[in-house]
Scaffold this active site. Structure first.
Site, PDB file in Angstrom:
ATOM      1  N   SER A  61      10.293  20.597  49.238  1.00 45.50           N
ATOM      2  CA  SER A  61       9.362  19.549  49.700  1.00 45.50           C
ATOM      3  C   SER A  61       8.289  20.183  50.586  1.00 45.50           C
ATOM      4  O   SER A  61       8.590  21.023  51.440  1.00 45.50           O
ATOM      5  CB  SER A  61      10.110  18.485  50.500  1.00 45.50           C
ATOM      6  OG  SER A  61      11.103  17.899  49.707  1.00 45.50           O
ATOM      7  N   GLU A  62       7.087  19.730  50.386  1.00 44.88           N
ATOM      8  CA  GLU A  62       5.927  20.309  51.085  1.00 44.88           C
ATOM      9  C   GLU A  62       6.108  20.313  52.598  1.00 44.88           C
ATOM     10  O   GLU A  62       6.591  19.349  53.189  1.00 44.88           O
ATOM     11  CB  GLU A  62       4.692  19.465  50.730  1.00 44.88           C
ATOM     12  CG  GLU A  62       3.413  19.971  51.339  1.00 44.88           C
ATOM     13  CD  GLU A  62       2.199  19.225  50.784  1.00 44.88           C
ATOM     14  OE1 GLU A  62       2.368  18.174  50.136  1.00 44.88           O
ATOM     15  OE2 GLU A  62       1.082  19.715  51.005  1.00 44.88           O
ATOM     16  N   CYS A  63       5.685  21.409  53.208  1.00 39.63           N
ATOM     17  CA  CYS A  63       5.725  21.513  54.673  1.00 39.63           C
ATOM     18  C   CYS A  63       4.524  22.346  55.103  1.00 39.63           C
ATOM     19  O   CYS A  63       4.602  23.576  55.156  1.00 39.63           O
ATOM     20  CB  CYS A  63       7.039  22.167  55.121  1.00 39.63           C
ATOM     21  SG  CYS A  63       7.156  22.326  56.913  1.00 39.63           S
ATOM     22  N   CYS A  99      10.724  24.893  61.921  1.00 40.02           N
ATOM     23  CA  CYS A  99      11.601  24.695  60.760  1.00 40.02           C
ATOM     24  C   CYS A  99      11.633  26.000  59.962  1.00 40.02           C
ATOM     25  O   CYS A  99      10.868  26.915  60.236  1.00 40.02           O
ATOM     26  CB  CYS A  99      11.080  23.557  59.878  1.00 40.02           C
ATOM     27  SG  CYS A  99       9.475  23.940  59.150  1.00 40.02           S
ATOM     28  N   GLY A 149       6.843  16.286  55.238  1.00 35.67           N
ATOM     29  CA  GLY A 149       7.549  15.656  56.370  1.00 35.67           C
ATOM     30  C   GLY A 149       8.712  14.780  55.933  1.00 35.67           C
ATOM     31  O   GLY A 149       8.901  13.697  56.468  1.00 35.67           O
ATOM     32  N   THR A 181      15.236  15.585  65.203  1.00 35.47           N
ATOM     33  CA  THR A 181      14.393  15.265  64.039  1.00 35.47           C
ATOM     34  C   THR A 181      14.721  13.898  63.438  1.00 35.47           C
ATOM     35  O   THR A 181      13.828  13.174  63.007  1.00 35.47           O
ATOM     36  CB  THR A 181      14.556  16.344  62.951  1.00 35.47           C
ATOM     37  OG1 THR A 181      15.930  16.607  62.770  1.00 35.47           O
ATOM     38  CG2 THR A 181      13.851  17.610  63.319  1.00 35.47           C
ATOM     39  N   ASP A 206      15.189  10.236  56.228  1.00 36.03           N
ATOM     40  CA  ASP A 206      14.701  11.033  55.103  1.00 36.03           C
ATOM     41  C   ASP A 206      14.146  10.065  54.061  1.00 36.03           C
ATOM     42  O   ASP A 206      14.884   9.258  53.501  1.00 36.03           O
ATOM     43  CB  ASP A 206      15.855  11.861  54.519  1.00 36.03           C
ATOM     44  CG  ASP A 206      15.373  12.949  53.570  1.00 36.03           C
ATOM     45  OD1 ASP A 206      14.273  12.794  52.998  1.00 36.03           O
ATOM     46  OD2 ASP A 206      16.095  13.940  53.396  1.00 36.03           O
ATOM     47  N   ARG A 242      12.585  10.827  51.219  1.00 39.40           N
ATOM     48  CA  ARG A 242      12.252  11.492  49.960  1.00 39.40           C
ATOM     49  C   ARG A 242      13.009  10.922  48.763  1.00 39.40           C
ATOM     50  O   ARG A 242      14.034  10.271  48.910  1.00 39.40           O
ATOM     51  CB  ARG A 242      12.581  12.992  50.063  1.00 39.40           C
ATOM     52  CG  ARG A 242      11.641  13.729  50.972  1.00 39.40           C
ATOM     53  CD  ARG A 242      12.057  15.161  51.161  1.00 39.40           C
ATOM     54  NE  ARG A 242      13.318  15.285  51.890  1.00 39.40           N
ATOM     55  CZ  ARG A 242      13.913  16.424  52.140  1.00 39.40           C
ATOM     56  NH1 ARG A 242      13.386  17.550  51.706  1.00 39.40           N
ATOM     57  NH2 ARG A 242      15.034  16.460  52.820  1.00 39.40           N
ATOM     58  N   LYS A 250      20.709  16.051  47.892  1.00 40.04           N
ATOM     59  CA  LYS A 250      19.735  16.525  46.912  1.00 40.04           C
ATOM     60  C   LYS A 250      20.416  16.870  45.589  1.00 40.04           C
ATOM     61  O   LYS A 250      19.862  16.622  44.516  1.00 40.04           O
ATOM     62  CB  LYS A 250      19.043  17.765  47.481  1.00 40.04           C
ATOM     63  CG  LYS A 250      17.724  18.084  46.851  1.00 40.04           C
ATOM     64  CD  LYS A 250      17.222  19.430  47.331  1.00 40.04           C
ATOM     65  CE  LYS A 250      16.230  19.347  48.435  1.00 40.04           C
ATOM     66  NZ  LYS A 250      15.665  20.657  48.781  1.00 40.04           N
TER      67      LYS A 250
HETATM   68  N1  LIG Z   1       9.987  14.178  59.446  1.00 41.75           N
HETATM   69  C1  LIG Z   1      10.187  15.493  59.622  1.00 41.75           C
HETATM   70  N2  LIG Z   1      10.099  16.303  58.554  1.00 41.75           N
HETATM   71  C2  LIG Z   1      10.314  17.609  58.757  1.00 41.75           C
HETATM   72  C3  LIG Z   1      10.590  18.163  60.015  1.00 41.75           C
HETATM   73  N3  LIG Z   1      10.729  19.493  59.863  1.00 41.75           N
HETATM   74  C4  LIG Z   1      10.552  19.768  58.559  1.00 41.75           C
HETATM   75  N4  LIG Z   1      10.298  18.635  57.882  1.00 41.75           N
HETATM   76  C5  LIG Z   1      10.085  18.431  56.451  1.00 41.75           C
HETATM   77  O1  LIG Z   1      11.337  18.553  55.834  1.00 41.75           O
HETATM   78  C6  LIG Z   1      11.141  18.902  54.483  1.00 41.75           C
HETATM   79  C7  LIG Z   1      12.136  19.990  54.136  1.00 41.75           C
HETATM   80  O2  LIG Z   1      13.374  19.389  54.166  1.00 41.75           O
HETATM   81  P1  LIG Z   1      14.649  19.928  54.886  1.00 41.75           P
HETATM   82  O3  LIG Z   1      15.375  18.744  55.423  1.00 41.75           O
HETATM   83  O4  LIG Z   1      14.281  21.035  55.836  1.00 41.75           O
HETATM   84  O5  LIG Z   1      15.497  20.614  53.793  1.00 41.75           O
HETATM   85  P2  LIG Z   1      16.043  19.988  52.470  1.00 41.75           P
HETATM   86  O6  LIG Z   1      14.951  20.094  51.460  1.00 41.75           O
HETATM   87  O7  LIG Z   1      16.588  18.610  52.709  1.00 41.75           O
HETATM   88  O8  LIG Z   1      17.289  20.881  52.170  1.00 41.75           O
HETATM   89  P3  LIG Z   1      17.344  22.341  51.640  1.00 41.75           P
HETATM   90  O9  LIG Z   1      17.282  22.230  50.140  1.00 41.75           O
HETATM   91  O10 LIG Z   1      18.643  22.867  52.099  1.00 41.75           O
HETATM   92  O11 LIG Z   1      16.168  23.068  52.219  1.00 41.75           O
HETATM   93  C8  LIG Z   1       9.682  19.284  54.335  1.00 41.75           C
HETATM   94  O12 LIG Z   1       9.003  18.193  53.702  1.00 41.75           O
HETATM   95  C9  LIG Z   1       9.204  19.424  55.780  1.00 41.75           C
HETATM   96  O13 LIG Z   1       7.826  19.074  55.928  1.00 41.75           O
HETATM   97  C10 LIG Z   1      10.659  17.276  61.122  1.00 41.75           C
HETATM   98  O14 LIG Z   1      10.910  17.662  62.240  1.00 41.75           O
HETATM   99  N5  LIG Z   1      10.448  15.966  60.866  1.00 41.75           N
END
Ligand SMILES: Nc1nc2c(ncn2[C@@H]2O[C@H](COP(=O)(O)OP(=O)(O)OP(=O)(O)O)[C@@H](O)[C@H]2O)c(=O)[nH]1
Length: 417
Positions: A236-238, A249, A297, A318, A330, A332, A364
């Site tokens: 997911s975009e960050c 992160c 996010g 978070t 979350d 997503r 996921k």
């Molecule tokens: N709302 C929010 N989003 C965040 C934060 N830090 C990172 N993100 C977002 O989290 C997303 C990445 O998700 P993660 O929860 O880190 O990981 P995941 O995709 O669920 O799990 P993995 O597959 O293990 O990486 C990206 O879209 C980031 O922009 C935060 O503090 N708050």
């Protein structure tokens, strides 16, 4: 107009609570300036006492000393982008219940769509990367949002069905311009279907080894045979973690690591996957796909994530920060990722052996498989932070990332090992 504390924005008027019962709990008195005693303030914001120490500032209480003013509708948007949550009901939950209850009711698994969205690969291009490996960037359109989701494809065996489909009236040049070609482009090439240079090279190789060999450079509608289940990452975009050097992160590191693993020579991959340190070789890379979803996010968008960061600096973790902004923990979904994988021939119809999914997030895994198990996740490959693997010598070292990872494990069920 009631007397507001000096820090309250003149642009909002306090909202009336939806339920008289909670009036006292979010009375304007609770907008008093933050107190330094976390115990007092957690009482004030009605978090459950005994909240576990999973906050990112290690103070041991949830979001200490937050003024009730961010219950103002002027402070947060009416809804999560693309979300289905009713802001009024989230607010109601926020006011009525303790934090644990909110976590329990909002960190639910992503919703599975009965029917996958329709996706179409609009264009594909070869990208030589700084590591020496080539990848093919696929840009997708779909019928549920207007974002440009991407698939980053390593190796030459994975092809998009929607891209290869012949469009009425298109010329060979049109096909090559949108990336629907086999083999490689080179000056003077005239057919999208036939790479004469590659054919000549293959014929020469076949003659010298006296084997007939398969053609391999013509687009095929048949299922692809993989030596082993392809490696897939749904990312997911960050913007902050991938582009703006954020140490809050490990998103940038995860993206790099996924690309590295998909570029490794095949023999280096099993067993010691995460520790393999072999040289990158485009020629015998096992390949794989990073589906890059534009759900910044965790689906709340960059602007809201930045607000969440400010709340985190004020003491929230978070998950709490998202909830306080009235977003789900979350937001997503993964239906688009499933549809893109099916389009790339990695669904059960063409690849019954399944995929290996690079993730620590249990929600996921199930979500990517789709409601009707359109994709099979054969194995999960965990993503251990580089700093943990190297005892802090490499990777991201910051108190913020430690808190971020701790919250993922404690509140979001991530399995980081
Ligand atoms: N709302 C929010 N989003 C965040 C934060 N830090 C990172 N993100 C977002 O989290 C997303 C990445 O998700 P993660 O929860 O880190 O990981 P995941 O995709 O669920 O799990 P993995 O597959 O293990 O990486 C990206 O879209 C980031 O922009 C935060 O503090 N708050």
């Amino acid at each position: 107009m009631p007397d507001l504390p000096s820090h309250a924005s003149p642009y909002f008027s306090p909202q009336s609570p939806p339920d008289g019962e909670v009036e006292g709990e979010i009375s304007l008195n609770s907008t008093a300036a933050p107190r330094s005693n976390p115990a007092e303030s957690s009482e004030e914001t009605h978090y459950e006492s005994g909240q576990e120490s999973s906050t990112e500032n290690e103070r041991g209480t949830a979001t200490p000393a937050l003024p009730g003013s961010f219950l103002s509708p002027a402070f947060t948007p009416p809804s999560t982008p693309g979300g289905t949550m009713n802001p009024a009901s989230v607010l109601h939950q926020t006011q009525l219940s303790g934090l644990r209850h909110r976590v329990a009711t909002t960190t639910k698994a992503p919703k599975l769509l009965d029917q996958l969205p329709s996706v179409e690969c609009i264009v594909r291009a070869r990208i030589p990367t700084t590591s020496g490996t080539e990848m093919f960037l696929h840009l997708y359109h779909n019928d549920i949002d207007n974002k440009e989701h991407l698939a980053i494809v390593f190796g030459n065996t994975i092809r998009s069905r929607s891209l290869d489909r012949v469009k009425p009236g298109e010329t060979e040049l049109d096909r090559m311009i949108r990336g629907a070609y086999v083999g490689k482009l080179h000056p003077g090439r005239i057919s999208s279907w036939y790479d004469e240079k590659a054919e000549a090279a293959a014929a020469a190789a076949a003659a010298s080894s006296q084997t007939t060999g398969e053609k391999g450079t013509t687009a095929s509608a048949h299922p692809t045979q993989f030596a082993q289940a392809p490696l897939v990452r749904i990312h997911s975009e960050c913007y902050t973690g991938e582009t703006a050097w954020s140490a809050r992160c490990d998103c940038g590191e995860q993206l790099d690591e996924a690309a590295r693993l998909m570029s490794l020579p095949e023999e280096a991959l099993p067993e010691n996957l995460a520790h393999a340190d072999a040289e990158t070789l485009a020629a015998n890379s096992p390949g794989g796909v990073i589906v890059y979803l534009r759900q910044e996010g965790r689906g709340i968008g960059l602007g809201e994530k930045l607000k969440a960061y400010n709340l985190q600096d004020l003491g929230s973790d978070t998950v709490e920060a998202n909830l306080l902004l009235r977003h789900p923990a979350d937001a997503r979904s993964y239906g688009l990722a499933t549809a893109i994988l099916v389009d790339l021939g990695l669904g059960v119809d063409a690849n019954p052996e399944g995929i290996r999914l690079l993730t620590n997030n249990p929600d996921k895994i199930r979500a990517v498989e789709g409601a009707n198990r359109e994709v099979v996740v054969k194995d999960r490959v965990s993503m251990v932070p580089l700093a943990w693997r190297t005892g802090g010598k490499k990777g991201i070292n910051s108190t913020e990332v430690e808190g971020y990872l701790r919250t993922k494990i404690a509140k979001m069920g991530h399995m980081i090992k």
